[in-house]
Write a protein that holds these residues in place. Structure first.
Motif, PDB file in Angstrom:
ATOM      1  N   SER A   1       8.112  -5.296  -5.897  1.00  0.00           N
ATOM      2  CA  SER A   1       7.410  -6.714  -4.951  1.00  0.00           C
ATOM      3  C   SER A   1       8.738  -7.753  -4.561  1.00  0.00           C
ATOM      4  CB  SER A   1       7.079  -7.301  -6.229  1.00  0.00           C
ATOM      5  OG  SER A   1       7.520  -6.988  -7.463  1.00  0.00           O
ATOM      6  N   SER A   2       9.806  -6.023  -5.113  1.00  0.00           N
ATOM      7  CA  SER A   2      11.076  -6.409  -4.405  1.00  0.00           C
ATOM      8  C   SER A   2      11.082  -6.607  -3.155  1.00  0.00           C
ATOM      9  CB  SER A   2      12.084  -6.338  -5.514  1.00  0.00           C
ATOM     10  OG  SER A   2      13.108  -5.973  -5.017  1.00  0.00           O
ATOM     11  N   GLN A   3      11.657  -7.809  -2.209  1.00  0.00           N
ATOM     12  CA  GLN A   3      11.779  -7.936  -1.200  1.00  0.00           C
ATOM     13  C   GLN A   3      13.080  -6.340  -0.235  1.00  0.00           C
ATOM     14  OE1 GLN A   3      12.985 -11.360   0.343  1.00  0.00           O
ATOM     15  NE2 GLN A   3      13.315 -12.130  -0.631  1.00  0.00           N
ATOM     16  N   TRP A   4      13.681  -6.571  -1.930  1.00  0.00           N
ATOM     17  CA  TRP A   4      15.116  -5.858  -1.776  1.00  0.00           C
ATOM     18  C   TRP A   4      14.988  -4.570  -1.642  1.00  0.00           C
ATOM     19  CZ3 TRP A   4      18.317  -9.733   0.597  1.00  0.00           C
ATOM     20  CH2 TRP A   4      17.934 -10.950  -0.562  1.00  0.00           C
ATOM     21  N   ASP A   5      13.857  -4.267  -1.644  1.00  0.00           N
ATOM     22  CA  ASP A   5      13.816  -2.798  -1.837  1.00  0.00           C
ATOM     23  C   ASP A   5      13.000  -2.004  -0.418  1.00  0.00           C
ATOM     24  OD1 ASP A   5      12.290  -2.494  -5.425  1.00  0.00           O
ATOM     25  OD2 ASP A   5      14.177  -2.683  -4.201  1.00  0.00           O
ATOM     26  N   TYR A   6      13.029  -3.029   0.786  1.00  0.00           N
ATOM     27  CA  TYR A   6      12.232  -2.626   1.803  1.00  0.00           C
ATOM     28  C   TYR A   6      13.360  -2.440   2.794  1.00  0.00           C
ATOM     29  CZ  TYR A   6       7.837  -3.152  -0.383  1.00  0.00           C
ATOM     30  OH  TYR A   6       6.609  -3.859  -1.144  1.00  0.00           O
ATOM     31  N   LEU A   7      13.090  -1.334   2.996  1.00  0.00           N
ATOM     32  CA  LEU A   7      13.705  -0.566   4.525  1.00  0.00           C
ATOM     33  C   LEU A   7      13.906  -1.246   5.822  1.00  0.00           C
ATOM     34  CD1 LEU A   7      13.630   2.821   4.017  1.00  0.00           C
ATOM     35  CD2 LEU A   7      15.587   1.371   3.215  1.00  0.00           C
ATOM     36  N   TYR A   8      12.500  -1.763   5.868  1.00  0.00           N
ATOM     37  CA  TYR A   8      12.435  -2.178   7.985  1.00  0.00           C
ATOM     38  C   TYR A   8      11.554  -3.396   7.402  1.00  0.00           C
ATOM     39  CZ  TYR A   8      14.535   2.069   8.787  1.00  0.00           C
ATOM     40  OH  TYR A   8      15.019   3.775   8.952  1.00  0.00           O
TER      41      TYR A   8
ATOM     42  N   THR B   1      -6.849  -8.253   1.537  1.00  0.00           N
ATOM     43  CA  THR B   1      -7.130  -6.404   1.331  1.00  0.00           C
ATOM     44  C   THR B   1      -6.504  -6.229   2.169  1.00  0.00           C
ATOM     45  OG1 THR B   1      -9.631  -7.179   0.807  1.00  0.00           O
ATOM     46  CG2 THR B   1      -8.531  -4.042   1.747  1.00  0.00           C
ATOM     47  N   ILE B   2      -5.244  -5.435   1.763  1.00  0.00           N
ATOM     48  CA  ILE B   2      -4.195  -4.391   2.417  1.00  0.00           C
ATOM     49  C   ILE B   2      -4.871  -3.052   2.912  1.00  0.00           C
ATOM     50  CG2 ILE B   2      -3.160  -3.267   0.859  1.00  0.00           C
ATOM     51  CD1 ILE B   2      -0.340  -4.069   2.181  1.00  0.00           C
ATOM     52  N   SER B   3      -4.548  -2.960   4.334  1.00  0.00           N
ATOM     53  CA  SER B   3      -5.231  -1.840   4.478  1.00  0.00           C
ATOM     54  C   SER B   3      -4.622  -0.490   5.729  1.00  0.00           C
ATOM     55  CB  SER B   3      -7.031  -1.683   4.726  1.00  0.00           C
ATOM     56  OG  SER B   3      -6.534  -2.597   6.280  1.00  0.00           O
ATOM     57  N   ARG B   4      -4.745   0.332   5.932  1.00  0.00           N
ATOM     58  CA  ARG B   4      -3.871   1.061   6.967  1.00  0.00           C
ATOM     59  C   ARG B   4      -4.255   2.200   7.127  1.00  0.00           C
ATOM     60  NH1 ARG B   4      -0.586   4.500   2.891  1.00  0.00           N
ATOM     61  NH2 ARG B   4      -1.678   5.838   3.516  1.00  0.00           N
ATOM     62  N   ASP B   5      -4.795   1.934   9.030  1.00  0.00           N
ATOM     63  CA  ASP B   5      -4.801   2.853  10.016  1.00  0.00           C
ATOM     64  C   ASP B   5      -3.832   3.867  10.230  1.00  0.00           C
ATOM     65  OD1 ASP B   5      -5.948   4.096  11.699  1.00  0.00           O
ATOM     66  OD2 ASP B   5      -7.448   2.759  13.181  1.00  0.00           O
TER      67      ASP B   5
ATOM     68  N   TYR C   1      -1.232  -5.726  -4.943  1.00  0.00           N
ATOM     69  CA  TYR C   1      -1.697  -7.123  -5.086  1.00  0.00           C
ATOM     70  C   TYR C   1      -0.876  -8.138  -5.738  1.00  0.00           C
ATOM     71  CZ  TYR C   1      -5.089  -5.605  -2.308  1.00  0.00           C
ATOM     72  OH  TYR C   1      -5.601  -4.964  -0.781  1.00  0.00           O
ATOM     73  N   ALA C   2      -0.131  -9.389  -5.319  1.00  0.00           N
ATOM     74  CA  ALA C   2       0.197 -10.943  -5.933  1.00  0.00           C
ATOM     75  C   ALA C   2      -1.308 -11.221  -6.623  1.00  0.00           C
ATOM     76  CB  ALA C   2       1.039 -11.539  -4.996  1.00  0.00           C
ATOM     77  N   ASP C   3      -0.989 -12.372  -8.014  1.00  0.00           N
ATOM     78  CA  ASP C   3      -1.758 -12.534  -8.491  1.00  0.00           C
ATOM     79  C   ASP C   3      -2.971 -13.442  -7.214  1.00  0.00           C
ATOM     80  OD1 ASP C   3      -1.133 -12.286 -11.843  1.00  0.00           O
ATOM     81  OD2 ASP C   3      -1.898 -10.525 -10.723  1.00  0.00           O
ATOM     82  N   PHE C   4      -1.915 -14.566  -7.341  1.00  0.00           N
ATOM     83  CA  PHE C   4      -2.245 -15.521  -6.089  1.00  0.00           C
ATOM     84  C   PHE C   4      -3.237 -15.185  -5.127  1.00  0.00           C
ATOM     85  CE2 PHE C   4       0.076 -15.005  -2.735  1.00  0.00           C
ATOM     86  CZ  PHE C   4       1.218 -14.653  -3.468  1.00  0.00           C
ATOM     87  N   VAL C   5      -3.801 -13.701  -4.390  1.00  0.00           N
ATOM     88  CA  VAL C   5      -3.958 -12.922  -3.506  1.00  0.00           C
ATOM     89  C   VAL C   5      -5.304 -12.714  -4.010  1.00  0.00           C
ATOM     90  CG1 VAL C   5      -2.806 -13.234  -2.031  1.00  0.00           C
ATOM     91  CG2 VAL C   5      -2.747 -10.833  -2.934  1.00  0.00           C
TER      92      VAL C   5
ATOM     93  N   ILE D   1       0.745  -1.418  -0.037  1.00  0.00           N
ATOM     94  CA  ILE D   1       0.098   0.273   0.250  1.00  0.00           C
ATOM     95  C   ILE D   1       1.126   1.265  -0.570  1.00  0.00           C
ATOM     96  CG2 ILE D   1      -0.133  -0.072   2.372  1.00  0.00           C
ATOM     97  CD1 ILE D   1      -3.380   1.156   2.300  1.00  0.00           C
ATOM     98  N   ARG D   2       0.133   2.150  -1.050  1.00  0.00           N
ATOM     99  CA  ARG D   2       1.591   3.203  -1.262  1.00  0.00           C
ATOM    100  C   ARG D   2       1.045   4.368   0.020  1.00  0.00           C
ATOM    101  NH1 ARG D   2       4.145   5.242  -5.013  1.00  0.00           N
ATOM    102  NH2 ARG D   2       3.633   3.193  -6.536  1.00  0.00           N
ATOM    103  N   TRP D   3       2.306   4.647   0.375  1.00  0.00           N
ATOM    104  CA  TRP D   3       2.410   6.162   1.373  1.00  0.00           C
ATOM    105  C   TRP D   3       1.084   7.210   1.224  1.00  0.00           C
ATOM    106  CZ3 TRP D   3       3.476  10.887   2.153  1.00  0.00           C
ATOM    107  CH2 TRP D   3       4.109  11.456   1.065  1.00  0.00           C
TER     108      TRP D   3
END
Length: 121
Positions: free
Chosen positions: A103-110, A69-73, A60-64, A51-53
């Motif tokens: 979708s690349s895990q290498w792009d994430y910081l935390y 559903t991803i959401s943010r509070d 989503y990945a096709d298989f889900v 989910i974009r900030w």
């Protein structure tokens, strides 16, 4: 120091639902794009959803698609993954991650420590 803590995993029968939560501390969740990944036994970690900030666009990945559903509070500094119509092949350790919307895990910081989801047939 940014910390991510997942919760909500467990054992569920096929066709059931779970909601995973990822609480972020150290920064506000609205500052980061967030993602969910999973690693099934014997497999590589794979992208599930993001989910974009800014604007809250979701991916989503096709298989889900149609099931998760991803959401943010922002008020609770928490990101969620609502998982419906679960299948045994959804069994995995689920991780939340901050800092990207790819979708690349290498792009994430935390990363969080992960929460186990087991779907029985």
């Amino acid at each position: 120091q940014v910390q991510l803590v997942e919760s909500g995993g467990g054992l569920v029968q096929a066709g059931g639902s779970l909601r995973l939560s990822c609480a972020i501390s150290g920064r506000t969740v609205s500052s980061y794009s967030m993602g969910w990944f999973r690693r099934a036994p014997g497999k590589e970690r794979e992208f599930v959803a993001a989910i974009r900030w800014s604007g809250g666009s979701t991916y989503y990945a096709d298989f889900v698609k149609g099931r998760f559903t991803i959401s943010r509070d922002n008020a609770k500094n928490t990101v969620y993954l609502q998982m419906n119509s679960l299948k045994p092949e959804d069994t995995a350790v689920y991780y939340c991650a901050a800092g990207a919307v790819t979708s690349s895990q290498w792009d994430y910081l935390y990363w969080g420590q992960g929460t186990q989801v087991t779907v029985s047939s």
